[in-house]
Design a protein around this motif. Structure first.
Motif, PDB file in Angstrom:
ATOM      1  N   LEU A   3       5.640  -8.310  -0.522  1.00  0.00           N
ATOM      2  CA  LEU A   3       5.752  -7.322  -1.599  1.00  0.00           C
ATOM      3  C   LEU A   3       6.149  -5.957  -1.052  1.00  0.00           C
ATOM      4  O   LEU A   3       6.993  -5.265  -1.627  1.00  0.00           O
ATOM      5  CB  LEU A   3       4.428  -7.227  -2.349  1.00  0.00           C
ATOM      6  CG  LEU A   3       4.040  -8.443  -3.198  1.00  0.00           C
ATOM      7  CD1 LEU A   3       2.615  -8.301  -3.723  1.00  0.00           C
ATOM      8  CD2 LEU A   3       5.013  -8.637  -4.359  1.00  0.00           C
ATOM      9  N   TYR A   4       5.551  -5.564   0.062  1.00  0.00           N
ATOM     10  CA  TYR A   4       5.922  -4.283   0.675  1.00  0.00           C
ATOM     11  C   TYR A   4       7.390  -4.292   1.082  1.00  0.00           C
ATOM     12  O   TYR A   4       8.124  -3.320   0.853  1.00  0.00           O
ATOM     13  CB  TYR A   4       5.054  -4.013   1.909  1.00  0.00           C
ATOM     14  CG  TYR A   4       3.652  -3.546   1.610  1.00  0.00           C
ATOM     15  CD1 TYR A   4       3.420  -2.440   0.790  1.00  0.00           C
ATOM     16  CD2 TYR A   4       2.543  -4.188   2.154  1.00  0.00           C
ATOM     17  CE1 TYR A   4       2.136  -2.001   0.519  1.00  0.00           C
ATOM     18  CE2 TYR A   4       1.255  -3.765   1.893  1.00  0.00           C
ATOM     19  CZ  TYR A   4       1.058  -2.670   1.071  1.00  0.00           C
ATOM     20  OH  TYR A   4      -0.227  -2.239   0.812  1.00  0.00           O
ATOM     21  N   GLY A   5       7.822  -5.384   1.686  1.00  0.00           N
ATOM     22  CA  GLY A   5       9.196  -5.449   2.167  1.00  0.00           C
ATOM     23  C   GLY A   5      10.229  -5.564   1.055  1.00  0.00           C
ATOM     24  O   GLY A   5      11.296  -4.954   1.136  1.00  0.00           O
ATOM     25  N   SER A   6       9.900  -6.313   0.018  1.00  0.00           N
ATOM     26  CA  SER A   6      10.882  -6.565  -1.039  1.00  0.00           C
ATOM     27  C   SER A   6      10.962  -5.457  -2.079  1.00  0.00           C
ATOM     28  O   SER A   6      12.045  -5.186  -2.617  1.00  0.00           O
ATOM     29  CB  SER A   6      10.549  -7.892  -1.749  1.00  0.00           C
ATOM     30  OG  SER A   6      10.604  -8.975  -0.851  1.00  0.00           O
ATOM     31  N   TYR A   7       9.818  -4.818  -2.365  1.00  0.00           N
ATOM     32  CA  TYR A   7       9.783  -3.892  -3.492  1.00  0.00           C
ATOM     33  C   TYR A   7       9.329  -2.483  -3.115  1.00  0.00           C
ATOM     34  O   TYR A   7       9.159  -1.639  -3.996  1.00  0.00           O
ATOM     35  CB  TYR A   7       8.875  -4.459  -4.593  1.00  0.00           C
ATOM     36  CG  TYR A   7       9.259  -5.855  -4.981  1.00  0.00           C
ATOM     37  CD1 TYR A   7      10.465  -6.121  -5.624  1.00  0.00           C
ATOM     38  CD2 TYR A   7       8.441  -6.941  -4.662  1.00  0.00           C
ATOM     39  CE1 TYR A   7      10.836  -7.409  -5.946  1.00  0.00           C
ATOM     40  CE2 TYR A   7       8.802  -8.241  -4.986  1.00  0.00           C
ATOM     41  CZ  TYR A   7      10.003  -8.471  -5.627  1.00  0.00           C
ATOM     42  OH  TYR A   7      10.376  -9.747  -5.946  1.00  0.00           O
ATOM     43  N   ASN A   8       9.115  -2.250  -1.812  1.00  0.00           N
ATOM     44  CA  ASN A   8       8.757  -0.914  -1.323  1.00  0.00           C
ATOM     45  C   ASN A   8       7.523  -0.371  -2.051  1.00  0.00           C
ATOM     46  O   ASN A   8       7.487   0.803  -2.444  1.00  0.00           O
ATOM     47  CB  ASN A   8       9.939   0.042  -1.502  1.00  0.00           C
ATOM     48  CG  ASN A   8       9.793   1.287  -0.638  1.00  0.00           C
ATOM     49  OD1 ASN A   8       9.111   1.268   0.385  1.00  0.00           O
ATOM     50  ND2 ASN A   8      10.418   2.377  -1.058  1.00  0.00           N
ATOM     51  N   LEU A   9       6.517  -1.206  -2.222  1.00  0.00           N
ATOM     52  CA  LEU A   9       5.286  -0.776  -2.890  1.00  0.00           C
ATOM     53  C   LEU A   9       4.558   0.274  -2.059  1.00  0.00           C
ATOM     54  O   LEU A   9       4.606   0.264  -0.824  1.00  0.00           O
ATOM     55  CB  LEU A   9       4.355  -1.968  -3.113  1.00  0.00           C
ATOM     56  CG  LEU A   9       4.472  -2.682  -4.464  1.00  0.00           C
ATOM     57  CD1 LEU A   9       5.839  -3.292  -4.655  1.00  0.00           C
ATOM     58  CD2 LEU A   9       3.389  -3.754  -4.574  1.00  0.00           C
ATOM     59  N   LYS A  10       3.881   1.174  -2.754  1.00  0.00           N
ATOM     60  CA  LYS A  10       3.047   2.155  -2.060  1.00  0.00           C
ATOM     61  C   LYS A  10       1.737   1.525  -1.609  1.00  0.00           C
ATOM     62  O   LYS A  10       1.243   1.850  -0.527  1.00  0.00           O
ATOM     63  CB  LYS A  10       2.754   3.353  -2.977  1.00  0.00           C
ATOM     64  CG  LYS A  10       3.954   4.229  -3.242  1.00  0.00           C
ATOM     65  CD  LYS A  10       4.413   4.926  -1.974  1.00  0.00           C
ATOM     66  CE  LYS A  10       5.552   5.900  -2.265  1.00  0.00           C
ATOM     67  NZ  LYS A  10       6.035   6.560  -1.027  1.00  0.00           N
ATOM     68  N   ARG A  11       1.136   0.712  -2.461  1.00  0.00           N
ATOM     69  CA  ARG A  11      -0.137   0.102  -2.114  1.00  0.00           C
ATOM     70  C   ARG A  11      -0.267  -1.262  -2.747  1.00  0.00           C
ATOM     71  O   ARG A  11       0.208  -1.500  -3.858  1.00  0.00           O
ATOM     72  CB  ARG A  11      -1.321   0.962  -2.626  1.00  0.00           C
ATOM     73  CG  ARG A  11      -1.586   2.232  -1.880  1.00  0.00           C
ATOM     74  CD  ARG A  11      -2.152   2.013  -0.509  1.00  0.00           C
ATOM     75  NE  ARG A  11      -3.424   1.321  -0.495  1.00  0.00           N
ATOM     76  CZ  ARG A  11      -4.606   1.919  -0.636  1.00  0.00           C
ATOM     77  NH1 ARG A  11      -4.676   3.209  -0.841  1.00  0.00           N
ATOM     78  NH2 ARG A  11      -5.724   1.216  -0.570  1.00  0.00           N
ATOM     79  N   VAL A  12      -0.908  -2.159  -2.031  1.00  0.00           N
ATOM     80  CA  VAL A  12      -1.445  -3.383  -2.622  1.00  0.00           C
ATOM     81  C   VAL A  12      -2.957  -3.217  -2.623  1.00  0.00           C
ATOM     82  O   VAL A  12      -3.560  -2.935  -1.590  1.00  0.00           O
ATOM     83  CB  VAL A  12      -1.049  -4.640  -1.824  1.00  0.00           C
ATOM     84  CG1 VAL A  12      -1.748  -5.868  -2.395  1.00  0.00           C
ATOM     85  CG2 VAL A  12       0.462  -4.830  -1.842  1.00  0.00           C
TER      86      VAL A  12
END
Length: 409
Positions: free
Chosen positions: A244-253
């Motif tokens: 998720l971090y890599g694909s969508y550049n999320l700030k936090r999970v």
């Protein structure tokens, strides 16, 4: 139903969503230019009566509520599911706006976290949520923080409008395993979640790249996973987070330990996972994002994290051959892998060692946990024993008791 009763029901219903933080947005306040008259209401810079901490260290408090806990979906892990026997309530748009402004004026909060059950349709629900944010921003000049939960199947146009008024948008993936989501929440479509995340990433990046583009969710997007509601192990959870971090550049999970609910389905666990598991996942997540660890390194010794000790210490004990490090010559990357050394401390060590040798007293002044650090570091006045480093009793000697809220790595 009076508004106080609605608030009691809908604030309680929102407590299961952990993805609530006030950080990363642009700074703004109600002061006019050059000391002129106030323009609008609120600020993202101050502090009210606070109950949590943002990642940048500020103590913050948000009004955290649902627009309604009525929901057409029947997700088995959710207390607000369609078949749940709970009291139901629903705010009007005007009531949420009034509550937010009143609480802010009393210095109780810095902003609003608003989610909702799905009512009528995804578009209808999202339209109501957007109306709250638009009213606060446009009609009342509200400058405080706004975090909106998006509805996965809502139209792209409504999601785009939400980003114009919200500081952060989030959409929950709920479970790390797609098969588990189909089994426990058959009405939810993981592909719709991913499409929404991809669209948000594109709009956020476009707004940052174009100077003249309207602000769009400046604090980015986040998501939440429920831990312990299915059989997914920690390796699977962290792998999903890394993707998720890599694909969508999320700030936090955000990780939320499953909590047993009334009238639970037989498909759910009978008991909650230990809260320390949630804590270890947050620590592992931190290592991935800021310390250069991969999922394979963190969970290389099986699918589950060690609940007794933090994942960095667990890694160091598995790789004792890499230690002790000489603090005079070790690289930044190597020092970041020493248990007990955080990023700020490592930067101070790198700066200090340019001018003089570093001793144990210097680390003590930096409030470094010496008992945890010294077995892994060679200092000007300390050389750890290889025999002690290899000792099977090392873990018992340096490992602290598990603490639910200790984040020092």
């Amino acid at each position: 139903m009076d508004i106080a009763r609605k608030l009691a029901i809908l604030a309680d219903a929102a407590k299961y969503d952990a993805s609530c933080a006030s950080s990363g947005t642009d700074k703004r306040n109600s002061r006019g230019a050059k000391g002129g008259p106030a323009r609008g209401l609120g600020s993202t810079e101050g502090a009210g009566i606070c109950h949590s901490y943002a990642p940048d260290g500020r103590c913050i408090s948000l009004l955290k509520i649902l627009l309604t806990n009525a929901c057409a979906f029947d997700c088995l892990y959710c207390v607000n599911r369609a078949t749940s026997n709970v009291a139901r309530a629903r705010f009007t748009v005007e009531e949420v706006v009034t509550l937010t402004l009143d609480f802010y004026r009393r210095n109780y909060i810095e902003g609003l976290f608003l989610s909702s059950g799905v009512i009528r349709s995804a578009d209808y629900t999202m339209e109501q949520v957007v109306r709250v944010a638009k009213s606060l921003r446009v009609e009342h000049g509200f400058k405080g923080y706004i975090h909106l939960k998006t509805i996965p199947d809502a139209s792209p146009e409504l999601i785009a409008e939400a980003g114009l008024y919200a500081d952060r948008l989030s959409i929950n993936v709920e479970l790390p395993n797609e098969a588990s989501l189909r089994r426990l929440a058959p009405e939810k479509d993981i592909q719709a979640v991913k499409r929404t995340m991809a669209g948000l990433r594109g709009r956020i990046e476009e707004a940052k790249a174009e100077r003249r583009a309207p602000r769009f969710a400046p604090a980015g997007q986040s998501t939440q996973m429920i831990i312990g509601a299915d059989a997914s192990d920690d390796r699977a959870i962290l792998t999903t987070s890394a993707n998720l971090y890599g694909s969508y550049n999320l700030k936090r999970v955000y990780y939320s330990a499953f909590s047993p609910i009334p009238d639970a389905s037989a498909k759910l666990p009978l008991s909650a996972p230990p809260l320390v598991r949630e804590h270890r996942l947050y620590q592992a997540d931190w290592l991935m994002r800021f310390y250069g660890f991969s999922v394979a390194e963190i969970a290389e010794d099986g699918g589950m994290l060690d609940l007794r000790i933090d994942p960095k210490l667990a890694w160091a004990l598995r790789h004792r051959e890499r230690f002790p490090l000489d603090i005079k010559t070790a690289s930044r990357e190597a020092l970041l892998r020493v248990p007990g050394l955080g990023k700020t401390t490592v930067e101070r060590i790198l700066s200090t060692r340019r001018f003089r040798a570093i001793r144990a007293d210097d680390l003590a002044r930096l409030r470094v946990p010496l008992g945890k650090v010294l077995p892994f570091l060679k200092l000007a006045d300390h050389t750890p024993s290889i025999a002690a480093l290899d000792s099977e009793r090392l873990l018992d000697r340096i490992a602290p008791q598990p603490r639910q809220m200790a984040f020092a790595l």
